[in-house]
Motif scaffolding. Structure first.
Motif, PDB file in Angstrom:
ATOM      1  N   SER A   1      14.466  76.758   5.899  1.00  0.00           N
ATOM      2  CA  SER A   1      15.328  76.724   4.719  1.00  0.00           C
ATOM      3  C   SER A   1      15.566  75.290   4.252  1.00  0.00           C
ATOM      4  N   ASP A   2      15.592  74.337   5.189  1.00  0.00           N
ATOM      5  CA  ASP A   2      15.747  72.934   4.810  1.00  0.00           C
ATOM      6  C   ASP A   2      14.554  72.445   4.006  1.00  0.00           C
ATOM      7  N   LEU A   3      13.396  72.997   4.279  1.00  0.00           N
ATOM      8  CA  LEU A   3      12.162  72.502   3.676  1.00  0.00           C
ATOM      9  C   LEU A   3      11.661  73.322   2.502  1.00  0.00           C
ATOM     10  N   ASN A   4      12.332  74.399   2.131  1.00  0.00           N
ATOM     11  CA  ASN A   4      11.891  75.242   1.025  1.00  0.00           C
ATOM     12  C   ASN A   4      10.474  75.749   1.272  1.00  0.00           C
ATOM     13  N   LEU A   5      10.206  76.184   2.496  1.00  0.00           N
ATOM     14  CA  LEU A   5       8.867  76.624   2.862  1.00  0.00           C
ATOM     15  C   LEU A   5       8.651  78.085   2.518  1.00  0.00           C
ATOM     16  N   PRO A   6       7.399  78.449   2.244  1.00  0.00           N
ATOM     17  CA  PRO A   6       7.108  79.861   2.044  1.00  0.00           C
ATOM     18  C   PRO A   6       7.333  80.609   3.349  1.00  0.00           C
ATOM     19  N   GLN A   7       7.700  81.853   3.257  1.00  0.00           N
ATOM     20  CA  GLN A   7       7.918  82.647   4.458  1.00  0.00           C
ATOM     21  C   GLN A   7       6.588  82.938   5.133  1.00  0.00           C
ATOM     22  N   GLY A   8       6.570  82.821   6.425  1.00  0.00           N
ATOM     23  CA  GLY A   8       5.390  83.216   7.174  1.00  0.00           C
ATOM     24  C   GLY A   8       4.349  82.139   7.302  1.00  0.00           C
ATOM     25  N   ALA A   9       3.265  82.312   6.643  1.00  0.00           N
ATOM     26  CA  ALA A   9       1.993  81.639   6.855  1.00  0.00           C
ATOM     27  C   ALA A   9       2.023  80.257   7.496  1.00  0.00           C
ATOM     28  N   VAL A  10       2.166  79.212   6.745  1.00  0.00           N
ATOM     29  CA  VAL A  10       1.970  77.874   7.284  1.00  0.00           C
ATOM     30  C   VAL A  10       3.272  77.091   7.190  1.00  0.00           C
ATOM     31  N   SER A  11       4.100  77.258   8.179  1.00  0.00           N
ATOM     32  CA  SER A  11       5.395  76.581   8.136  1.00  0.00           C
ATOM     33  C   SER A  11       5.961  76.415   9.535  1.00  0.00           C
ATOM     34  N   ASP A  12       5.170  75.879  10.429  1.00  0.00           N
ATOM     35  CA  ASP A  12       5.594  75.697  11.809  1.00  0.00           C
ATOM     36  C   ASP A  12       6.607  74.557  11.894  1.00  0.00           C
ATOM     37  N   PRO A  13       7.832  74.851  12.308  1.00  0.00           N
ATOM     38  CA  PRO A  13       8.853  73.800  12.357  1.00  0.00           C
ATOM     39  C   PRO A  13       8.563  72.708  13.387  1.00  0.00           C
ATOM     40  N   THR A  14       7.605  72.926  14.279  1.00  0.00           N
ATOM     41  CA  THR A  14       7.265  71.898  15.262  1.00  0.00           C
ATOM     42  C   THR A  14       6.131  70.991  14.792  1.00  0.00           C
ATOM     43  N   ALA A  15       5.562  71.278  13.626  1.00  0.00           N
ATOM     44  CA  ALA A  15       4.430  70.497  13.124  1.00  0.00           C
ATOM     45  C   ALA A  15       4.878  69.105  12.693  1.00  0.00           C
ATOM     46  N   ASP A  16       3.935  68.171  12.696  1.00  0.00           N
ATOM     47  CA  ASP A  16       4.279  66.776  12.428  1.00  0.00           C
ATOM     48  C   ASP A  16       3.852  66.264  11.057  1.00  0.00           C
ATOM     49  N   ILE A  17       3.154  67.069  10.272  1.00  0.00           N
ATOM     50  CA  ILE A  17       2.712  66.650   8.945  1.00  0.00           C
ATOM     51  C   ILE A  17       3.374  67.536   7.900  1.00  0.00           C
ATOM     52  N   LEU A  18       3.878  66.925   6.860  1.00  0.00           N
ATOM     53  CA  LEU A  18       4.568  67.649   5.797  1.00  0.00           C
ATOM     54  C   LEU A  18       3.842  67.425   4.475  1.00  0.00           C
ATOM     55  N   PHE A  19       3.425  68.527   3.838  1.00  0.00           N
ATOM     56  CA  PHE A  19       2.782  68.476   2.526  1.00  0.00           C
ATOM     57  C   PHE A  19       3.668  69.185   1.519  1.00  0.00           C
ATOM     58  N   GLU A  20       3.558  68.780   0.258  1.00  0.00           N
ATOM     59  CA  GLU A  20       4.283  69.461  -0.814  1.00  0.00           C
ATOM     60  C   GLU A  20       3.309  69.798  -1.932  1.00  0.00           C
ATOM     61  N   SER A  21       3.330  71.054  -2.363  1.00  0.00           N
ATOM     62  CA  SER A  21       2.456  71.508  -3.444  1.00  0.00           C
ATOM     63  C   SER A  21       2.981  71.014  -4.788  1.00  0.00           C
ATOM     64  N   SER A  22       2.170  71.192  -5.822  1.00  0.00           N
ATOM     65  CA  SER A  22       2.577  70.752  -7.160  1.00  0.00           C
ATOM     66  C   SER A  22       3.777  71.529  -7.682  1.00  0.00           C
ATOM     67  N   ASP A  23       4.006  72.733  -7.138  1.00  0.00           N
ATOM     68  CA  ASP A  23       5.162  73.522  -7.560  1.00  0.00           C
ATOM     69  C   ASP A  23       6.330  73.421  -6.572  1.00  0.00           C
ATOM     70  N   GLY A  24       6.301  72.404  -5.716  1.00  0.00           N
ATOM     71  CA  GLY A  24       7.454  72.080  -4.885  1.00  0.00           C
ATOM     72  C   GLY A  24       7.588  72.808  -3.562  1.00  0.00           C
ATOM     73  N   ILE A  25       6.603  73.589  -3.167  1.00  0.00           N
ATOM     74  CA  ILE A  25       6.660  74.284  -1.881  1.00  0.00           C
ATOM     75  C   ILE A  25       6.126  73.347  -0.801  1.00  0.00           C
ATOM     76  N   ARG A  26       6.826  73.304   0.326  1.00  0.00           N
ATOM     77  CA  ARG A  26       6.434  72.405   1.416  1.00  0.00           C
ATOM     78  C   ARG A  26       5.796  73.179   2.562  1.00  0.00           C
ATOM     79  N   PHE A  27       4.817  72.547   3.165  1.00  0.00           N
ATOM     80  CA  PHE A  27       4.071  73.129   4.276  1.00  0.00           C
ATOM     81  C   PHE A  27       4.055  72.136   5.424  1.00  0.00           C
ATOM     82  N   ARG A  28       4.215  72.634   6.637  1.00  0.00           N
ATOM     83  CA  ARG A  28       4.152  71.772   7.819  1.00  0.00           C
ATOM     84  C   ARG A  28       2.934  72.164   8.646  1.00  0.00           C
ATOM     85  N   LEU A  29       2.119  71.177   8.982  1.00  0.00           N
ATOM     86  CA  LEU A  29       0.896  71.386   9.752  1.00  0.00           C
ATOM     87  C   LEU A  29       0.854  70.414  10.921  1.00  0.00           C
ATOM     88  N   HIS A  30       0.082  70.773  11.919  1.00  0.00           N
ATOM     89  CA  HIS A  30      -0.109  69.899  13.078  1.00  0.00           C
ATOM     90  C   HIS A  30      -1.266  68.940  12.808  1.00  0.00           C
TER      91      HIS A  30
END
Length: 130
Positions: free
Chosen positions: A15-44
């Motif tokens: 909820s802090d990161l405005n991430l999409p539910q499910g797919a690619v949003s591991d809270p332990t990941a160390d890389i943070l990306f943001e899409s052009s429409d403002g959705i953030r994704f966390r990847l290892h």
């Protein structure tokens, strides 16, 4: 092409990161990306190093909480990132199917796969186009 990376130095909730539910949003990941429409994704970064030629994290990357902004919208990125880190609920950790994607989304995905050199996504898109 160069992509500027940002490591996440602390754990944040979805909820802090405005991430999409499910797919690619591991809270332990160390890389943070943001899409052009403002959705953030966390990847290892370790997953990026294995599956992508352009998104692999360079050594001595600065650590902060700012996301790396990407030009693509969240919908193709969410599919693309599943080729990097399949969601934990994926059946047998399979890559997503691109067979039934509508053509607009498919070509956005294919373009992003080529741009960021995500090998498994490139292969899946190539197979569909044949």
């Amino acid at each position: 092409m160069y992509v500027m990376f940002t490591f996440v130095s602390r754990e944040l909730s979805q909820s802090d990161l405005n991430l999409p539910q499910g797919a690619v949003s591991d809270p332990t990941a160390d890389i943070l990306f943001e899409s052009s429409d403002g959705i953030r994704f966390r990847l290892h970064s370790s997953s990026l190093a294995i599956t992508s030629g352009a998104l692999a994290v360079p050594p001595k990357t600065r650590v902060d909480d700012d996301p790396t902004k990407l030009d693509e919208a969240s919908q193709p990125l969410e599919i693309l990132f599943q080729f990097i880190e399949p969601p934990s609920d994926a059946q047998h950790d399979r890559y997503p199917s691109v067979v039934n994607l509508d053509s607009t989304l498919f070509f956005c995905l294919a373009e992003a796969a080529e741009k960021y050199v995500v090998y498994p996504a490139m292969s899946a898109c190539y197979t569909r186009m044949q």
